[in-house]
Design a protein around this motif. Sequence first.
Motif, short mmCIF file in Angstrom:
data_model
loop_
_atom_site.label_atom_id
_atom_site.label_comp_id
_atom_site.label_asym_id
_atom_site.label_seq_id
_atom_site.Cartn_x
_atom_site.Cartn_y
_atom_site.Cartn_z
N GLN A 130 1.20 -0.74 0.26
CA GLN A 130 0.35 0.35 0.61
C GLN A 130 0.88 1.55 -0.02
O GLN A 130 1.13 1.52 0.92
N GLN B 73 -7.52 -9.15 2.57
CA GLN B 73 -9.17 -8.93 2.36
C GLN B 73 -10.35 -7.54 3.23
O GLN B 73 -9.92 -6.65 2.86
N ARG C 72 -8.05 -4.48 3.29
CA ARG C 72 -8.12 -3.52 2.06
C ARG C 72 -9.89 -3.03 1.87
O ARG C 72 -9.84 -1.89 1.86
N ASN C 73 -10.29 -3.75 2.20
CA ASN C 73 -12.11 -2.97 2.73
C ASN C 73 -12.19 -2.18 3.28
O ASN C 73 -12.82 -0.94 3.33
N LEU D 236 -10.82 0.72 2.06
CA LEU D 236 -11.73 1.93 1.08
C LEU D 236 -12.55 2.21 2.01
O LEU D 236 -13.46 3.04 0.95
N LYS E 139 -11.63 5.47 2.76
CA LYS E 139 -11.23 6.78 1.40
C LYS E 139 -12.34 6.87 1.23
O LYS E 139 -13.04 8.14 1.18
N LYS E 140 -13.57 6.58 1.46
CA LYS E 140 -14.89 6.73 1.13
C LYS E 140 -15.37 7.83 1.80
O LYS E 140 -15.70 9.05 1.47
#
Length: 195
Positions: free
Chosen positions: A29, A116, A119-120, A123, A126-127
């Motif tokens: 990352q 995973q 990572r989720n 995400l 970030k949103k």
Amino acid sequence: MQEPRKSMLLFVQDAAAEPAALGAFAAEQPALALVTADGLDEAERKLAQLDPALVVWQCDAPGLPALRQCVRLAESSEAVFLLLVRPGTYEAVWQFVQAAGICVMSWPAPQEVFRQTLRNLLLLLKKSLRAMQEKTDQLQSQLQDMKRIQKAKSLLMNQLGMSEADAHRWIEKAAMDRCVKKREIAETIIRMYAL
């Protein structure tokens, strides 16, 4: 050009039999910096200094005082918290911390499932950050509009001797008559009188 600011992942290891391998994940990352802490007391100091986006706390079987400290930290921080606990303690830990919005995962888990999950979470972060930035931008725009309107009212009061209420009504009526925003009327007034 300024390099984008890295998000921080604070990894708190506390009496874990099988440590989670976060170094490899962080290396994948480019926008993520990994910081470690030995225990919640050190994590609390680093939380105050570094403002990480994600906190991963690994403790096989956390006791009640440690869980209370974790909840307190999560509630006073903007960071997302993920607890890694032994499968036998998962349900009790989740019941205790879920009201504080803390995520819990059984550990050990397959490395791919763990990656995973991280990572989720990134995400979702970030949103969430993007939504907060949009809201901040909108609020700043509204504040600027209010300042322009206030300046226009002051100009109308000084130049034409209007009361504040009359100046406000004049701007509102002009905006309605021309089907434009009050900000546009205010900018016209500012250009006209602020010479």
